[in-house]
Design an enzyme around this catalytic site. Structure first.
Site, PDB file in Angstrom:
ATOM      1  N   HIS A  16       0.862  -0.951  -0.644  1.00 15.36           N
ATOM      2  CA  HIS A  16      -0.149   0.374  -0.113  1.00 15.36           C
ATOM      3  C   HIS A  16       0.944   1.279   0.308  1.00 15.36           C
ATOM      4  O   HIS A  16       1.828   2.155   0.798  1.00 15.36           O
ATOM      5  CB  HIS A  16      -1.157  -0.463   0.860  1.00 15.36           C
ATOM      6  CG  HIS A  16      -1.904   1.019   1.213  1.00 15.36           C
ATOM      7  ND1 HIS A  16      -3.165   0.969   1.890  1.00 15.36           N
ATOM      8  CD2 HIS A  16      -1.647   2.332   0.411  1.00 15.36           C
ATOM      9  CE1 HIS A  16      -3.736   2.094   1.677  1.00 15.36           C
ATOM     10  NE2 HIS A  16      -3.819   2.809   0.422  1.00 15.36           N
ATOM     11  N   GLU A 211     -12.151   3.026   5.526  1.00 13.89           N
ATOM     12  CA  GLU A 211     -10.245   3.924   6.020  1.00 13.89           C
ATOM     13  C   GLU A 211     -11.010   4.657   6.951  1.00 13.89           C
ATOM     14  O   GLU A 211     -11.812   5.208   8.204  1.00 13.89           O
ATOM     15  CB  GLU A 211      -9.477   4.280   4.779  1.00 13.89           C
ATOM     16  CG  GLU A 211      -8.625   5.511   5.315  1.00 13.89           C
ATOM     17  CD  GLU A 211      -7.727   5.966   4.574  1.00 13.89           C
ATOM     18  OE1 GLU A 211      -8.403   5.776   3.227  1.00 13.89           O
ATOM     19  OE2 GLU A 211      -6.931   7.290   4.278  1.00 13.89           O
ATOM     20  N   ASP A 289       1.086   7.752   1.915  1.00 12.95           N
ATOM     21  CA  ASP A 289       2.408   8.187   1.345  1.00 12.95           C
ATOM     22  C   ASP A 289       3.177   8.663   2.121  1.00 12.95           C
ATOM     23  O   ASP A 289       3.172   9.553   2.410  1.00 12.95           O
ATOM     24  CB  ASP A 289       1.113   9.560   1.142  1.00 12.95           C
ATOM     25  CG  ASP A 289      -0.439   8.992   0.213  1.00 12.95           C
ATOM     26  OD1 ASP A 289       0.003   8.440  -1.318  1.00 12.95           O
ATOM     27  OD2 ASP A 289      -1.184   8.211   0.974  1.00 12.95           O
TER      28      ASP A 289
END
Ligand code: HPA
Ligand code: ZN
Length: 337
Positions: A16, A211, A289
Site C-alpha cells: 500500500h 478507512e 504516502d
C-alpha cells in the site's frame, strides 16, 4: 522483544504505497522549476513558501480530503517518464534499505491523464524505475493502477477501454487495479461493471475501504470481487465480517501512520493490530504516502512496535501474512518465506 535492527532485518513486503505520495517537498519544488509548473503562490497558501514550510504543513492535515488537495496539487509537477522513473527508483532504494524485498506500487492514472500525461508515460517511467531497482537490489515489484472513486465510474470505464490500458494489461505490465481517493459519500457499487470487466481480463482487484468509511464499504468491496482490502481498519465494527476475512484469508493493507496523520485514529495504539493478531486476520503494515503522512515502512513497523510491544514470533507471523498476501508468483513467495 523486537528492536529496530530486528524490524529492519525482517523480509518485508509493501502493498500500500502510492508512488505520488513518495514525492518529497524538495523534489516537488525542484521538478516544479525544471518542468515550468507554477506552484500556488505563497500569498494564496503560505505552505508553498519553501520545501520546509510545505513539510511543516503536512504535519497538520485535518482529514483525508485536506491531504488529498496537497497530494493532487503536488503530483502536478510530474510530467516526463524520467520523473516517474526517478521517483519510483528513489522509493525502491529507500524501501530496500529498510528491508523491503517485494513492493506493489499504486499510481493514479486519472490524476495524470487529466493534466495531459498519458497512461504509458507514467507506466513506462515506473517500470523503468522498477527494472533498475530489481537489477540493483533484487527487489521484486508489481504495479497497480488505482481508479479515483470521487470521479464518475464512467471515467474509470473510459480508461479501462483505452488502447494503452488494454495493451499494457495484456502484456501484464500491471497486476491488478485498485480504487482510492475520497471514500465517504463515494460507494464502490457504481464501479461494479469496471471491477467485473477487470476480473475478466485476468487482473487482480483491491480497493481502499473502511478507512474514512464504515465496515459496510468493506463488505461491498468484497461483493464486487476484491481479493484484498486497503486500510480496512474499520472492519472491527462488524464482528461477522472480521470472522469472514480471517476465514477466507483476505489480507488488509494497514497503514498505521497514515491513520494517525489523517485523523482516522487518535494514535497508533488505536489501530486494531492486537485484535487482528488475536482473531487471525491477515494484514500487512504499509506507509501509504510516506512523504506526506509521517514516514516510510520501517517508521511504521517501529511505531507499531512502540504501541504494541509485539514478540519476535508475532512479527514473523505478520511478515508471513504479507508474503502470502502478495500478488507475486508462488516461486517468489517461496524465496521470501
Ligand atoms: N486513501 C484514499 N486515497 C488515497 C490515499 C488514501 O490513503 N492515498 C492516496 N490516495
Ligand atoms: Zn492509500
Amino acid at each position: 522483544p523486537a528492536d529496530e535492527a530486528f524490524l529492519r532485518s525482517l523480509p518485508k513486503c509493501e502493498h500500500h504505497l502510492h508512488i505520488e505520495g513518495a514525492l518529497s517537498p524538495e523534489v516537488l519544488f525542484r521538478l516544479a522549476t525544471r518542468n515550468s509548473i507554477p506552484l500556488p503562490s505563497p500569498s494564496s497558501d503560505p505552505a508553498y513558501t519553501s520545501p520546509t514550510t510545505l513539510a511543516q504543513r503536512y504535519k497538520s492535515f485535518t482529514s483525508l480530503d485536506d491531504f488529498l488537495a496537497y497530494y493532487y496539487r503536488g503530483m502536478a509537477v510530474l510530467l516526463h517518464p524520467a520523473d516517474y522513473e526517478d521517483l519510483t527508483y528513489a522509493y525502491l532504494a529507500r524501501a530496500h534499505s529498510e528491508g523491503v524485498r517485494h513492493a506493489e506500487v499504486f499510481f493514479d492514472p486519472q490524476a495524470h491523464l487529466e493534466r495531459g500525461v498519458d497512461f504509458d508515460t507514467v507506466l513506462s517511467g515506473m517500470r523503468a524505475g522498477c527494472a533498475k531497482a530489481e537489477a540493483e537490489f533484487g527487489t521484486s515489484t508489481l504495479i497497480i493502477p488505482c481508479f479515483l472513486r470521487h470521479l464518475p465510474a464512467d471515467d474509470a470505464w473510459t480508461v479501462l477501454q483505452s488502447e494503452a490500458f488494454r495493451a499494457a494489461a495484456e502484456r501484464r505490465e500491471f497486476v491488478g487495479i485498485g480504487l482510492d481517493s475520497s471514500e465517504a459519500g463515494f460507494p464502490i457499487a457504481p464501479f461494479e461493471k469496471v471491477w467485473r470487466a477487470t476480473k475478466g481480463m485476468g487482473l487482480r482487484l483491491t480497493a481502499h475501504a473502511g478507512e474514512e468509511g464504515g465496515a459496510e464499504n468493506i463488505a461491498e468491496a468484497l461483493r464486487v470481487g476484491c481479493e484484498r482490502i486497503d486500510h480496512g481498519v474499520r472492519i472491527v465494527e462488524d464482528a461477522e465480517l472480521v470472522e469472514r476475512v480471517a476465514r477466507e484469508k483476505i489480507m488488509l493493507s494497514v497503514c498505521p501512520l497514515s491513520n494517525v496523520a489523517l485523523r482516522v485514529k487518535k494514535s497508533v495504539a488505536e489501530v486494531p493490530i492486537r485484535e487482528f493478531l488475536d482473531r487471525g486476520v491477515r494484514f500487512s503494515i504499509n506507509s501509504d504516502d510516506p512523504e506526506y503522512l509521517g514516514g516510510y515502512i520501517l517508521d511504521s513497523y517501529v511505531a507499531v512496535q512502540e504501541a504494541f510491544g509485539l514478540s519476535r514470533d508475532e512479527w514473523k507471523t505478520i511478515c508471513r501474512y504479507a508474503i502470502e498476501g502478495s500478488w507475486c508468483g508462488q516461486d517468489r513467495k517461496d524465496v521470501l518465506l
